[in-house]
Design a protein around this motif. Structure first.
Motif, PDB file in Angstrom:
ATOM      1  N   ILE B  19       0.846  -1.194   0.000  1.00  0.00           N
ATOM      2  CA  ILE B  19       0.000   0.000   0.000  1.00  0.00           C
ATOM      3  C   ILE B  19       0.875   1.234   0.000  1.00  0.00           C
ATOM      4  N   SER B  20       0.551   2.123  -0.853  1.00  0.00           N
ATOM      5  CA  SER B  20       1.194   3.423  -0.766  1.00  0.00           C
ATOM      6  C   SER B  20       0.128   4.473  -0.935  1.00  0.00           C
ATOM      7  N   HIS B  21       0.443   5.629  -0.532  1.00  0.00           N
ATOM      8  CA  HIS B  21      -0.466   6.749  -0.717  1.00  0.00           C
ATOM      9  C   HIS B  21      -1.867   6.476  -0.169  1.00  0.00           C
ATOM     10  N   LEU B  22      -1.903   6.509   1.100  1.00  0.00           N
ATOM     11  CA  LEU B  22      -3.172   6.347   1.786  1.00  0.00           C
ATOM     12  C   LEU B  22      -3.755   7.730   2.110  1.00  0.00           C
ATOM     13  N   ALA B  23      -5.035   7.867   1.904  1.00  0.00           N
ATOM     14  CA  ALA B  23      -5.690   9.125   2.307  1.00  0.00           C
ATOM     15  C   ALA B  23      -6.990   8.798   3.028  1.00  0.00           C
ATOM     16  N   LEU B  24      -7.296   9.647   3.970  1.00  0.00           N
ATOM     17  CA  LEU B  24      -8.466   9.397   4.810  1.00  0.00           C
ATOM     18  C   LEU B  24      -9.439  10.564   4.771  1.00  0.00           C
ATOM     19  N   ASP B  25     -10.687  10.224   4.882  1.00  0.00           N
ATOM     20  CA  ASP B  25     -11.698  11.259   5.094  1.00  0.00           C
ATOM     21  C   ASP B  25     -12.508  10.810   6.303  1.00  0.00           C
ATOM     22  N   ILE B  26     -12.284  11.494   7.402  1.00  0.00           N
ATOM     23  CA  ILE B  26     -12.915  11.063   8.648  1.00  0.00           C
ATOM     24  C   ILE B  26     -14.098  11.969   8.950  1.00  0.00           C
ATOM     25  N   GLY B  27     -15.231  11.495   8.615  1.00  0.00           N
ATOM     26  CA  GLY B  27     -16.435  12.300   8.805  1.00  0.00           C
ATOM     27  C   GLY B  27     -17.103  12.028  10.132  1.00  0.00           C
ATOM     28  N   GLY B  28     -18.291  12.576  10.274  1.00  0.00           N
ATOM     29  CA  GLY B  28     -19.024  12.424  11.516  1.00  0.00           C
ATOM     30  C   GLY B  28     -19.529  11.005  11.722  1.00  0.00           C
ATOM     31  N   SER B  29     -19.845  10.332  10.641  1.00  0.00           N
ATOM     32  CA  SER B  29     -20.372   8.971  10.767  1.00  0.00           C
ATOM     33  C   SER B  29     -19.433   7.914  10.205  1.00  0.00           C
ATOM     34  N   LEU B  30     -18.724   8.279   9.162  1.00  0.00           N
ATOM     35  CA  LEU B  30     -17.921   7.286   8.470  1.00  0.00           C
ATOM     36  C   LEU B  30     -16.501   7.756   8.232  1.00  0.00           C
ATOM     37  N   ILE B  31     -15.639   6.762   8.215  1.00  0.00           N
ATOM     38  CA  ILE B  31     -14.265   7.021   7.802  1.00  0.00           C
ATOM     39  C   ILE B  31     -14.085   6.418   6.422  1.00  0.00           C
ATOM     40  N   LYS B  32     -13.677   7.234   5.483  1.00  0.00           N
ATOM     41  CA  LYS B  32     -13.464   6.742   4.132  1.00  0.00           C
ATOM     42  C   LYS B  32     -11.973   6.669   3.863  1.00  0.00           C
ATOM     43  N   LEU B  33     -11.591   5.555   3.293  1.00  0.00           N
ATOM     44  CA  LEU B  33     -10.172   5.331   3.010  1.00  0.00           C
ATOM     45  C   LEU B  33      -9.970   5.206   1.504  1.00  0.00           C
ATOM     46  N   VAL B  34      -8.967   5.842   1.032  1.00  0.00           N
ATOM     47  CA  VAL B  34      -8.571   5.606  -0.350  1.00  0.00           C
ATOM     48  C   VAL B  34      -7.084   5.279  -0.315  1.00  0.00           C
ATOM     49  N   TYR B  35      -6.706   4.184  -0.909  1.00  0.00           N
ATOM     50  CA  TYR B  35      -5.281   3.868  -0.942  1.00  0.00           C
ATOM     51  C   TYR B  35      -4.900   3.234  -2.255  1.00  0.00           C
ATOM     52  N   PHE B  36      -3.696   3.458  -2.565  1.00  0.00           N
ATOM     53  CA  PHE B  36      -3.177   2.971  -3.826  1.00  0.00           C
ATOM     54  C   PHE B  36      -2.403   1.681  -3.585  1.00  0.00           C
ATOM     55  N   CYS B  37      -2.728   0.716  -4.402  1.00  0.00           N
ATOM     56  CA  CYS B  37      -2.057  -0.567  -4.248  1.00  0.00           C
ATOM     57  C   CYS B  37      -1.318  -0.872  -5.534  1.00  0.00           C
ATOM     58  N   ARG B  38      -0.038  -1.033  -5.417  1.00  0.00           N
ATOM     59  CA  ARG B  38       0.747  -1.352  -6.617  1.00  0.00           C
ATOM     60  C   ARG B  38       0.446  -2.759  -7.071  1.00  0.00           C
ATOM     61  N   TYR B  39       0.472  -2.865  -8.339  1.00  0.00           N
ATOM     62  CA  TYR B  39       0.404  -4.234  -8.834  1.00  0.00           C
ATOM     63  C   TYR B  39       1.681  -4.943  -8.474  1.00  0.00           C
ATOM     64  N   ASP B  40       1.545  -5.901  -7.736  1.00  0.00           N
ATOM     65  CA  ASP B  40       2.700  -6.776  -7.542  1.00  0.00           C
ATOM     66  C   ASP B  40       2.211  -8.191  -7.757  1.00  0.00           C
ATOM     67  N   ASP B  41       3.037  -9.103  -7.529  1.00  0.00           N
ATOM     68  CA  ASP B  41       2.680 -10.473  -7.874  1.00  0.00           C
ATOM     69  C   ASP B  41       1.462 -10.960  -7.112  1.00  0.00           C
ATOM     70  N   SER B  42       1.480 -10.598  -5.877  1.00  0.00           N
ATOM     71  CA  SER B  42       0.375 -11.108  -5.071  1.00  0.00           C
ATOM     72  C   SER B  42      -0.955 -10.578  -5.580  1.00  0.00           C
ATOM     73  N   CYS B  43      -0.879  -9.354  -6.002  1.00  0.00           N
ATOM     74  CA  CYS B  43      -2.095  -8.771  -6.518  1.00  0.00           C
ATOM     75  C   CYS B  43      -2.544  -9.483  -7.783  1.00  0.00           C
ATOM     76  N   ARG B  44      -1.585  -9.667  -8.620  1.00  0.00           N
ATOM     77  CA  ARG B  44      -1.937 -10.288  -9.893  1.00  0.00           C
ATOM     78  C   ARG B  44      -2.499 -11.676  -9.666  1.00  0.00           C
ATOM     79  N   ASP B  45      -1.859 -12.358  -8.794  1.00  0.00           N
ATOM     80  CA  ASP B  45      -2.336 -13.713  -8.543  1.00  0.00           C
ATOM     81  C   ASP B  45      -3.776 -13.682  -8.059  1.00  0.00           C
ATOM     82  N   ASP B  46      -3.998 -12.626  -7.372  1.00  0.00           N
ATOM     83  CA  ASP B  46      -5.288 -12.561  -6.720  1.00  0.00           C
ATOM     84  C   ASP B  46      -6.426 -12.265  -7.672  1.00  0.00           C
ATOM     85  N   ASP B  47      -6.115 -11.575  -8.674  1.00  0.00           N
ATOM     86  CA  ASP B  47      -7.231 -11.117  -9.486  1.00  0.00           C
ATOM     87  C   ASP B  47      -6.827 -11.010 -10.955  1.00  0.00           C
ATOM     88  N   ASP B  48      -6.829 -12.139 -11.577  1.00  0.00           N
ATOM     89  CA  ASP B  48      -6.374 -12.198 -12.964  1.00  0.00           C
ATOM     90  C   ASP B  48      -7.211 -11.331 -13.884  1.00  0.00           C
TER      91      ASP B  48
END
Lengths: 807, 411
Positions: B19-48
């Protein structure tokens, strides 16, 4: 109030009003509205058909002012309304003003009905003789048949429609015309009777009305009515509109030439937002379904409150921060200052209920109510403002029963408008907020007789029970709205319990309010009890602005504005201290009977209660000036059937003054012209201290004879006076450089008090004018305030005085 | 069928995800997360499928810059369960502070972009638990940046929804401004957006998602937002709302264009019914509540759009949740009040504007990183969905880990 610079408590308009009212009422001395007829009839069931004007007059006298007593109305419920006094058909059919209109909304039914002015029946005979003696013409001064009277405002819950129907039928309001009393009772008055009604219920319940009361509902468009009602109120009522910011209520004088356009927001169950461009010219531009019904409906579900008022009451003690998510809650106590949101700004109404583990039961109903109230009020303000903005409207009037004169609601709405408009737009409220539609429906009668009303022809007198719109809601939550509303029911339930049949007001004045027993409600009149339901507007059709006023528009009869709290306190003290003495006099004036004593006590209670209420909420009855306060006292006295508390004192003083008048005239005649003129004016000023409203004066009475006091105070009249136009006056009268000016053609002398004031002050001055060939008109009130001399008494006094002087 | 990466699908391999580049939006009810995930092998394996189609929210450079293949992931937590969020974050293998040295240990100097009120409120907590500082970004700026990004960069992001018909709107990026952005979170913010970075919060209302949820919870005992929303599907608001027809005895108030089924007063029937809360169906209550709030938001939004002559209104925020009825009500309100002049549009990534915006703000500092850029040419990311239904759910129960939540599916 014996100010040397003039009597502050009686403005010119005041006197004019009374004088003309007097003229008017003497023309209609006999007929009465149906309602009173019924009361009468129930009072004297046995002598129903004795008939004749004489009997009626006798009855009226007996009942002093055609006010039904509490016990009298009991029979009304039995509904033997068929028996009436023989009808006297008015030749002038144009008098048949229909007098009931309804606005049947989703939650509430609003009623407006008109009742004829009650005549001062007790004076009927005297009036007549006076009239004859003075040769007053019978002719109506107006070409159109407007009748003096009262507009009454009553409301019921729509879910309790039956109460409303009972009310109408008990008062025979549906029996058509204002003069129904005079219709032949053999012809069912309601055969073709039509009632104007608006609101959805006019459609929904039309059949029910037909079935129960036998009347047809004539449907009027809701928006038409709202607008007509609002326009009418804004034009006809002096202090109808006000702003309410941060707990401060301020009346706004609307310039009738610059009234349009405005935005009218009617907050009922739902909300209608109407742009009003002129009379009958308007457009419903928006609305919202988040309204009074939402507050009440959601509030009921969340708090188990039984009534709107209870819910509103709860909100007074609430803290919405326990349940609303505030900006500070999200930002950890900080403001979001960049976009102007303070930490206490509500980010999300009820937002805290999300995250907490608390259940509904864990929240205080008070907090829930407040949160709900804020949410809805603020939303209304915001949407209204956005609509006003769209059309470039600066003024927003809020009406509708949701508001109920509730300070917090109004503050919240005002705040929202202020906040979003950055102060550009203004939220204003209407004192008769809830009755716009009903009033509009009332106006829609082709001949309601109010068409030609000029500004200020409708005046608001003090409702003796209490005003229907209270500024604040006090006391414990009210029970069943039923109890407050249905005078009928109240009557039936409590009729036997009430031992002292002292009406606080005729039912015509305040409806149910009139039947509250003051002692049962504690020291303070409950603004919220009867108050929310009823109100009265007095129609004084002949009231006109005095044409010689320099600036009629700016004229304000109140010389002392009581918005200054110190001033108010001062007068409060004066009036309170004076009260026992006044009660004594009032009781004495009615012969000191047990009945008079009881009424005296009731008057004292009621008046004290009013004073207390006014101290707490000066604007409770509209803008408060000294004249209003004093009028309140008189009105209150009259409500308890003391028509002239000072009658005997006045007589005594008149006699005493008349006795010394010859000496005074002699003294004056020995002076040269200039000295005499000054002495005359000094005399006018000096004599005005004989005012029973003034404690100083009352003390004086114990120290010497009238003429001594008079001379003494005349000698104290050192010029310059506070308002001193004597030099101008002298020049006008005597001329300068030896040239004799033309005498005045006619002089109007406004007289104030009985006794020395009129006899030793004004009459000699009048004599002086008469000597110069000037026509003199003495102008007096038609109704007395304390020891005021009335128009009715003047002729006798003048006749008596004439014995001592050649003129 | 194209998919956004579904974080929960990678449950088994998340520890390998970089994971790189994580950003958060912490609101009154919800926390929203956006993060960037590099394609690496594990990722590829996971989702062809994802990799092969190369069409997820994924970036690469086409101008000789270092190529970064990867995906932007979206996740959310309830703010009240912030510990779950912290746990989730600490379980991720965060490679923060640059892509070139993702094995570098976390240091004190690491900053995470965050927005929303919680960025202030919970700053200390993040420092304490995760050891990184929150770099606070202005909430409105983030919302606008996120919306602009989505509207410009993501194909078929915006759509209209009326009478059950969802229709994607192709936004001409040259003719995007001005528009009104209505972010419906716990509360509601209304922002007039004139151009990139130029905007003004013109209005707002406290009747928002928090109100729906909060009131709904008190009235129905529902345990969560989605349950409440689900209830509204089956409800009939006429049971509890006072309709024009109820007042007018079944007839319309035609003169001013109110049909008998128009709601005259939300919850107005509760006044006179003499029924207790328990006697109303939760479904009906939920429906009434939803209509009340949606309608109100639609109306206030329209009035604000009108004020500035804006024809386009984009609705976003987690309140909407792609919920058909919500969108329909808002659309109807806008349509009704504007007499068809203004259009309500919705965003597929509705809930993540703020978090995305915070994410975007990394650019300022590390342009050598993700080439998520303001120019579309440099950003051939597409996030397409041919499906006609956007569906998402927030349900901690649905995730056995109790920490990872669904992001957006296109079906």
């Amino acid at each position: 109030m014996a100010g040397l610079s003039g009597d502050p408590n009686l403005g010119v308009g005041d006197k004019i009003e009374r004088l003309q009212y007097n003229n008017n009422s003497s023309n209609v001395a006999v007929d009465k509205e149906g309602l009173e007829g019924i009361g009468e009839e129930s009072n004297s069931n046995n002598k129903n058909n004795q008939g004749g004007e004489k009997d009626m007059a006798g009855n009226s006298i007996h009942r002093s002012g055609s006010r039904p007593q509490l016990d009298l109305s009991k029979a009304e419920i039995q509904g033997n309304s068929e028996e009436r006094h023989p009808a006297i058909l008015l030749p002038n059919q144009s008098d048949d003003i229909s007098h009931l209109a309804l606005d049947i909304g989703g939650s509430l039914i609003k009623l407006v009905y008109f009742s004829r002015h009650e005549d001062q029946a007790v004076e009927d005979k005297r009036k007549k003789t006076v009239k004859e003696r003075l040769g007053i013409l019978n002719g109506n001064r107006r070409s159109y048949p407007v009748l003096g009277g009262r507009l009454h405002f009553v409301k019921f819950e729509t879910s309790k429609l039956n109460e409303c129907l009972d009310f109408i039928s008990s008062k025979q309001l549906h029996c058509g015309r204002i003069d129904s009393h005079h219709w032949n009772s053999e012809a069912p008055a309601n055969e073709n009777a039509v009632i104007k009604a608006t609101g959805g219920g006019a459609y929904k319940f039309a059949d029910l009305f037909k079935e129960r009361l036998g009347v047809s509902i004539e449907k009027e468009d809701e928006m038409d009515c709202l607008v007509a009602g609002a326009n009418f109120l804004l034009k006809a009522i002096r202090h109808e509109a006000f702003t309410h910011m941060e707990g401060r209520k301020e009346f706004v004088q609307i310039d009738h030439n610059d009234m349009f356009p405005y935005l009218l927001v009617n907050v009922g169950s739902g909300i209608s937002i109407i742009k009003v461009d002129g009379d009958g010219k308007f457009q419903r531009v928006s609305g919202t379904n988040v309204g009074g019904g939402t507050y009440w409906g959601l509030g009921r579900l969340l708090t188990k409150c039984n009534s709107f008022d209870e819910l509103l009451e709860l909100s007074q003690r609430g803290d919405n921060s326990t349940i609303d998510m505030l900006v500070g809650d999200i930002y950890g106590g900080m403001d979001y200052s960049k976009i102007g949101l303070s930490a206490s700004t509500i980010a999300s109404s009820f937002g805290k209920a999300i995250s907490d583990k608390k259940e509904l039961e864990d929240y205080r109903p008070e907090d829930i109510s407040l949160s709900l109230l804020r949410m809805i009020s603020y939303n209304i303000g915001q949407i209204s403002y956005l609509n006003a903005l769209q059309f470039g409207l600066k003024r927003i009037f809020f009406g509708g029963f949701f508001i109920r004169g509730h300070a917090y609601t109004m503050d919240t709405i005002s705040f929202a408008v202020q906040f979003w408009s950055k102060g550009e737009a203004q939220a204003m409220f209407l004192r008769h907020e809830g009755f716009l539609g009903a009033l509009g429906a009332f106006m829609s009668y082709q001949k309601h007789g109010l068409d030609d009303l000029l500004v200020h022809h409708l005046v608001e007198r003090f409702p003796m029970g209490a005003p229907y719109t209270g500024g604040r809601i006090h006391g414990p939550p009210l029970g069943d709205l039923n109890e407050k509303i249905s005078w009928m029911e109240k009557f039936v339930q409590k009729g036997t319990e009430i031992t002292a049949p002292v009406p606080m007001a005729p039912p015509g004045t305040t409806g149910l309010g009139g039947f509250e027993v003051p002692s049962s409600k504690g020291a303070t009149l409950r603004s919220d009890a009867s108050a929310l339901n009823v109100g009265v507007l007095h129609l004084v059709p002949t009231l006109e602005v005095f044409p010689l006023l320099t600036n009629p528009k700016m004229y304000e009869p109140n010389t002392i504005d009581l918005s200054d709290h110190k001033e108010l306190e001062y007068w409060f003290t004066v009036l309170s201290e004076h009260l026992p003495d006044l009660v004594d006099k009032a009781v004495a004036s009615e012969g000191g009977t047990d009945d008079a004593k009881r009424r005296g006590d009731a008057f004292a209670r009621a008046f004290s209660a009013h004073l207390a209420r006014l101290m707490e909420e000066p604007a409770a009855y509209g803008k408060l000036g000294l004249a209003n306060l004093l009028e309140l006292r008189e009105e209150c006295l009259r409500e308890f059937q003391f028509h002239d508390a000072y009658r005997s004192i006045k007589q005594r003083e008149n006699e005493a003054s008349l006795a010394v008048l010859p000496d005074l005239l002699l003294e004056l005649d020995h002076m040269d012209e200039e000295a005499r003129l000054l002495t005359l004016i000094e005399g006018v000023l000096a004599a005005n201290i004989f005012d029973w409203g003034s404690r100083a004066c009352v003390d004086l009475y114990h120290k010497g004879t009238i003429i001594e006091i008079y001379r003494m105070s005349r000698n104290k009249m050192q010029r310059p006076w506070r308002v001193d136009d004597f030099d101008l006056f002298k020049e006008r009268m005597l001329g300068s450089d030896g040239k004799k000016p033309e005498p005045h053609k006619r002089v109007l002398l406004f007289v104030d008090n009985s006794g020395a004031d009129v006899v030793l002050g004004m009459l000699p001055l009048a004599r002086e004018f008469l000597r110069r060939g000037t026509e003199v008109v003495l102008v007096a009130n038609s109704l007395p305030a304390l020891n005021d001399v009335t128009a009715m008494e003047l002729p006798d006094i003048v006749a008596e005085a004439a014995k001592y002087t050649a003129l | 069928m194209d998919h956004l990466p579904n974080v929960s699908n990678q449950r088994n391999s998340q520890s390998q995800t970089q994971i790189s580049h994580l950003a958060l939006d912490i609101g009154g009810s919800l926390i929203k997360l956006v993060y960037f995930c590099r394609y690496d092998d594990s990722c590829r394996d996971d989702d062809d499928e994802l990799r092969s189609q190369n069409d997820s929210l994924y970036s690469k450079s086409d101008n000789g810059q270092p190529v970064l293949d990867g995906r932007i992931h979206f996740a959310k937590f309830e703010t009240s369960k912030i510990s779950d969020c912290l746990e989730f974050l600490s379980s991720l293998k965060l490679c923060l502070g640059g892509f070139h040295d993702c094995s570098a240990p976390l240091s004190d100097k690491i900053f995470i972009k965050a927005t929303g009120g919680g960025a202030y409120k919970f700053a200390d907590l993040f420092k304490e638990k995760l050891g990184f500082s929150l770099d606070k970004e202005d909430e409105m700026e983030c919302l606008v940046a996120g919306a602009n990004f989505l509207l410009k960069a993501v194909h078929q992001e915006a759509f209209t929804y009326l009478d059950g018909q969802k229709e994607f709107v192709q936004i001409d990026t040259n003719d995007l401004y001005p528009y009104l952005l209505v972010n419906i979170g716990s509360g509601v913010s209304m922002i007039k957006v004139d151009e990139d970075g130029k905007f003004e919060r013109v209005s707002g209302t406290s009747l928002g998602g928090g109100t729906f949820w909060g009131l709904g919870r008190l009235l129905t005992k529902c345990r969560n937002f989605d349950e409440l929303l689900e209830l509204s599907h089956h409800g009939n608001n006429r049971v509890i709302d006072m309709l024009v027809g109820d007042i007018y005895g079944g007839t319309d108030y035609a003169k001013i264009g109110l049909s008998s089924t128009t709601i005259a007063s939300s919850f107005g029937k509760a006044i006179s019914d003499n029924k207790e809360l328990e006697e109303y169906e939760p479904e009906d209550i939920s429906r009434s509540l939803l209509r009340m709030i949606s309608n109100n938001i639609g109306q206030i939004s329209y009035l604000n759009a009108l004020r500035f002559g804006l024809k386009r209104i984009f609705f976003a925020g987690f309140f909407i949740r792609g919920h058909a009825y919500t969108m329909d009500t808002i659309s109807v309100a806008v349509n009704f009040w504007s007499k068809g002049e203004a259009k309500a549009m919705f965003l597929r990534h509705e809930g993540f504007l703020g978090a995305l915006g915070a994410f975007m703000s990394y650019e300022k500092q590390c342009l050598d990183g993700l080439t998520v850029n303001t120019t579309q040419q440099k950003f051939p990311i597409s996030l397409s969905s041919a499906g006609d239904k956007i569906y998402c759910s927030l349900s901690s129960n649905s995730d056995e880990n109790g920490s990872i939540e669904h992001s957006v599916h296109g079906t």
